[in-house]
Design a protein around this motif. Sequence first.
Motif, PDB file in Angstrom:
ATOM      1  N   UNK A  91     -12.219  -7.470  18.359  1.00 62.98           N
ATOM      2  CA  UNK A  91     -11.290  -6.453  17.883  1.00 62.98           C
ATOM      3  C   UNK A  91     -11.187  -5.291  18.871  1.00 62.98           C
ATOM      4  N   UNK A  92     -10.962  -5.646  20.123  1.00 65.65           N
ATOM      5  CA  UNK A  92     -10.732  -4.659  21.180  1.00 65.65           C
ATOM      6  C   UNK A  92      -9.458  -5.062  21.893  1.00 65.65           C
ATOM      7  N   UNK A  93      -8.441  -4.171  21.845  1.00 60.24           N
ATOM      8  CA  UNK A  93      -7.118  -4.585  22.314  1.00 60.24           C
ATOM      9  C   UNK A  93      -6.281  -3.386  22.715  1.00 60.24           C
TER      10      UNK A  93
ATOM     11  N   UNK B   1      -0.093   1.900  28.667  1.00 58.88           N
ATOM     12  CA  UNK B   1      -0.327   0.666  29.423  1.00 58.88           C
ATOM     13  C   UNK B   1      -1.822   0.327  29.395  1.00 58.88           C
ATOM     14  N   UNK B   2      -2.687   1.275  29.775  1.00 55.33           N
ATOM     15  CA  UNK B   2      -4.115   0.962  29.787  1.00 55.33           C
ATOM     16  C   UNK B   2      -4.844   1.671  28.664  1.00 55.33           C
ATOM     17  N   UNK B   3      -4.200   1.755  27.486  1.00 58.14           N
ATOM     18  CA  UNK B   3      -4.861   2.428  26.364  1.00 58.14           C
ATOM     19  C   UNK B   3      -5.426   1.372  25.424  1.00 58.14           C
ATOM     20  N   UNK B   4      -6.729   1.252  25.359  1.00 62.28           N
ATOM     21  CA  UNK B   4      -7.386   0.243  24.532  1.00 62.28           C
ATOM     22  C   UNK B   4      -7.961   0.893  23.286  1.00 62.28           C
ATOM     23  N   UNK B   5      -8.099   0.107  22.250  1.00 67.05           N
ATOM     24  CA  UNK B   5      -8.611   0.628  20.991  1.00 67.05           C
ATOM     25  C   UNK B   5      -9.511  -0.426  20.361  1.00 67.05           C
ATOM     26  N   UNK B   6     -10.592   0.045  19.756  1.00 64.55           N
ATOM     27  CA  UNK B   6     -11.473  -0.878  19.017  1.00 64.55           C
ATOM     28  C   UNK B   6     -11.174  -0.685  17.540  1.00 64.55           C
ATOM     29  N   UNK B   7     -10.917  -1.745  16.819  1.00 61.35           N
ATOM     30  CA  UNK B   7     -10.676  -1.627  15.382  1.00 61.35           C
ATOM     31  C   UNK B   7     -11.930  -2.006  14.610  1.00 61.35           C
ATOM     32  N   UNK B   9     -14.032  -3.666  11.596  1.00 56.43           N
ATOM     33  CA  UNK B   9     -13.753  -4.933  10.952  1.00 56.43           C
ATOM     34  C   UNK B   9     -13.004  -4.776   9.622  1.00 56.43           C
ATOM     35  N   UNK B  11     -11.016  -2.397   8.681  1.00 51.29           N
ATOM     36  CA  UNK B  11      -9.660  -1.950   8.961  1.00 51.29           C
ATOM     37  C   UNK B  11      -8.808  -3.120   9.457  1.00 51.29           C
ATOM     38  N   UNK B  12      -9.432  -3.981  10.263  1.00 56.38           N
ATOM     39  CA  UNK B  12      -8.705  -5.134  10.814  1.00 56.38           C
ATOM     40  C   UNK B  12      -8.266  -6.065   9.685  1.00 56.38           C
ATOM     41  N   UNK B  15      -5.409  -4.583   7.648  1.00 60.66           N
ATOM     42  CA  UNK B  15      -4.106  -4.692   8.304  1.00 60.66           C
ATOM     43  C   UNK B  15      -3.600  -6.136   8.360  1.00 60.66           C
ATOM     44  N   UNK B  16      -4.498  -7.106   8.410  1.00 62.95           N
ATOM     45  CA  UNK B  16      -4.111  -8.512   8.529  1.00 62.95           C
ATOM     46  C   UNK B  16      -4.426  -9.273   7.262  1.00 62.95           C
TER      47      UNK B  16
END
Lengths: 461, 461
Positions: A91-93, B1-7, B9, B11-12, B15-16
């Motif tokens: 979950x890193x994106x 462009x190079x902005x990454x985010x960790x979600x 679990x 929260x993931x 959302x899904x």
Amino acid sequence: MYAYEALPVAEWFRRNRELAGFHNPTRALYQTVRELVENSLDATETYGILPTIYLRINIEDEQKSWVSVYAEDNGIGIPGAEIPNVFGRVFYSSKYRIKQHRGVFGLGLKMVVLYAQSTTNKPVYVRSAALKSDKIYEYQIMIDTNSNSPIILDRKEYPNKYRWHGTAVKVYLEGSWLAAKKRIEDYLKRTAIIAPYAEIAFKGPDMELWLKRRTTKLPPAPKEGLPHPKSVDVDTLKQMVAESRGMTLLEFLMESFDAVGEGTAKVFLEWAGFNPNMKVTAMTPEEMVKLVEKMKQYGGWRRPRSEWLSPVGAELLEIGAKAILGAEAVFAVTRKPESYGGHPFIVEAAVAWGGQIPPSDKPVLLRYANKIPLLYDEGADVARKVVDEFNWQNYKVKFPASLAVIIHVCSTKIPYASAGKEAIAEVPEIEKEMRLALRDAAKKLRLYLSRKEKEMEMFNR
Amino acid sequence: MYAYEALPVAEWFRRNRELAGFHNPTRALYQTVRELVENSLDATETYGILPTIYLRINIEDEQKSWVSVYAEDNGIGIPGAEIPNVFGRVFYSSKYRIKQHRGVFGLGLKMVVLYAQSTTNKPVYVRSAALKSDKIYEYQIMIDTNSNSPIILDRKEYPNKYRWHGTAVKVYLEGSWLAAKKRIEDYLKRTAIIAPYAEIAFKGPDMELWLKRRTTKLPPAPKEGLPHPKSVDVDTLKQMVAESRGMTLLEFLMESFDAVGEGTAKVFLEWAGFNPNMKVTAMTPEEMVKLVEKMKQYGGWRRPRSEWLSPVGAELLEIGAKAILGAEAVFAVTRKPESYGGHPFIVEAAVAWGGQIPPSDKPVLLRYANKIPLLYDEGADVARKVVDEFNWQNYKVKFPASLAVIIHVCSTKIPYASAGKEAIAEVPEIEKEMRLALRDAAKKLRLYLSRKEKEMEMFNR
Ligand SMILES: Nc1ncnc2c1ncn2[C@@H]1O[C@H](COP(=O)(O)OP(=O)(O)OP(=O)(O)O)[C@@H](O)[C@H]1O
Ligand SMILES: Nc1ncnc2c1ncn2[C@@H]1O[C@H](COP(=O)(O)OP(=O)(O)OP(=O)(O)O)[C@@H](O)[C@H]1O
Ligand SMILES: [Mg+2]
Ligand SMILES: [Mg+2]
């Protein structure tokens, strides 16, 4: 009886890897190719770069059925400091935003690494340089499934002499090349249909495939969007309010949402019974629930905008389908943007006729979601249902016929049926648009077939 | 462009949520019923308790389409201290072991809570008492999606005067009762077919359903098993070795694996080229890879045992199918245990004929996995394929016919196609057993039909 256990997220996905498409050595090899190719296309076309992708599968140890997969692209690359998390942390994106890409979950690469290390115990090998980067970075990484974090086995950096940018990945895994070969070949050809601007050179143990670039025209690069008022739930609203830095309700609606101007915001807030000048952070939880409910019910919002989408377009669809399918004629249609649950989507369809398409009793269906070819689970996909229920007789098509149908759905939120992204769940608004797109494309085919008939009649007199 | 985010679990998954069956208000209501009922059955039958389940759905606010779901059972309950994590922490479960239950992921309840709080902002209400517990515990819980941990809004405990044990759960969510009604009714009836020993009393907004207990006979309660040598990969072996407390390789194989006695272990280690007296923890990573590879290749292992499985059995299948389908005759078959990838499984099939079953052009198919009725995604399930390809003419069945087919797969590892547990992915060994089970059951039907024919002939002379 009362013994409970908490599983770390990376360990859970390792144990349940069939949910992400890593069922067995055949599917895992296919899925590994998919994850790498889709990442490379996301890292190129989305940023206006014409994709050039090298893909190589080698047999590494016949007896153990170990293969290696190598993929290299000319994309935007990954900054050195980010490489460990990108490959080693579930979950890193960079794709958790409202914008169309192929990737959505932040899981793909990690599943590849987890499968590789679980079967061969080897790390992933990565080489990457970001745009304008002075250095090239190389890493060997595995995943610590207890802490969901990267284990760095090796790290190098050296000067980027030739101003290269892009990413190269190599993994060793247990894979069945012979069983997966046909699907991989199919997948790459279908990718070339939907992305004729990409160049993909593939070399397998006993075959080579070169998918030439057929055009230098790229589809419009999607912009980054805001959520539409109909697409948020209470928890999402809470998160947005937490980031609202002291705005009034009026300002919050105008700044944080798509398709909400000052006029619309004022009218909505009056209808919903809210004070436009109240500070957003002063709302109680009950008021937030009410706000969400009113946002969903309000009929006066503008449609979600579609700048964050990137359809292929009829012209490119026709180029791709003609080149790869060898069709005599192709008729493509791109519908206007629609939305479901506040998420914008566009459906495109193409019918390819004659030429080298083998005749069959029902149309060959090529399904796509955000430009990803979907090869498995056709029975669970709403597109198959739409094509099978279509009345082809009305469009001068009698079976057996040399007919292929392409259906492409693009959206900021594709309703996938599973984490393996192989089928689209049934959403009534999407199904309706598929039918309409198919009808529009079939009408063009009918016109072509009638004209051909007339020409044949003239000819035969 | 190079902005990454960790979600995080939780929260993931919020959302899904369509990946776990919570696509929209209709599916979410159906899925909520499933999660609660399946937990209740796991908490009763698995421990030798005859299940009694009360289920109630109420319309709470027509305009907002808020409903409440209440489920109460007489199961083993949940210890007070465990209730917060059970409801508030994704991937927290008592079922991460080798034993057949309906639950496997440690996600079901949390998805219910996440969906409820995201739509109504209300907590889940829980009341529970474990077996022999002096107290009854009550909680109101939500999930902090940033830290994947329970938020406790209220907590009470009071004396358990009447020695009650069980669990009661109530949630408020956005749900479409009218759209979900048919599926919920279908699901409960299909549950009663496969679990005729359960008593389920359901009360909905405009209907009531009382599924009486048809028998007090329970299927054998499954035991807890060990992994079979063919089912482990390198990462799993590493974890097992870490818990091996100084054993030799020989002891490790005998103690930690299913179906491995001293004789087999000695022969295997010699064949594989390992020293039986070496300390397990002294193995290098390369040696572990070699050990796993040899365990997969070795042909001399005994079959995986099946004490950890709990099939329904032909007798109970016949009782359930006759009672709920109103069939004239039912023929059921339970196959011998088989295995795929080291995971034991058993396939059961039943054919129900005549009586109140409406005639149709192809058999009605009732699919089950670990006693869970699967209603969605039939097109993606291998059972549908097997039934459609079956040559019914050979068994005196002509269509339209009043024929229903039940196919049940039980295993310590069902290969689900998605986290919503709606379809079984294609595994060749399972498919083969389905065909054989169907053939065996159909043979019994053929015998019955020929006998009936003869009787009719005698009658008509
Ligand atoms: N070839 C590449 N070039 C540049 N960046 C990449 C490349 N491959 C992956 N990335 C980066 O790594 C991140 C993680 O990739 P990963 O495949 O794990 O997830 P994702 O693509 O975001 O989503 P999904 O799980 O749906 O594939 C991406 O979001 C992207 O930022
Ligand atoms: N009615 C119940 N009675 C007793 N224990 C329960 C009950 N419901 C849930 N539990 C306990 O809570 C745990 C978590 O339940 P949850 O539904 O979230 O996951 P699961 O059942 O383990 O797996 P799955 O996600 O596949 O449903 C279970 O493992 C079980 O120990
Ligand atoms: Mg990806
Ligand atoms: Mg459960």
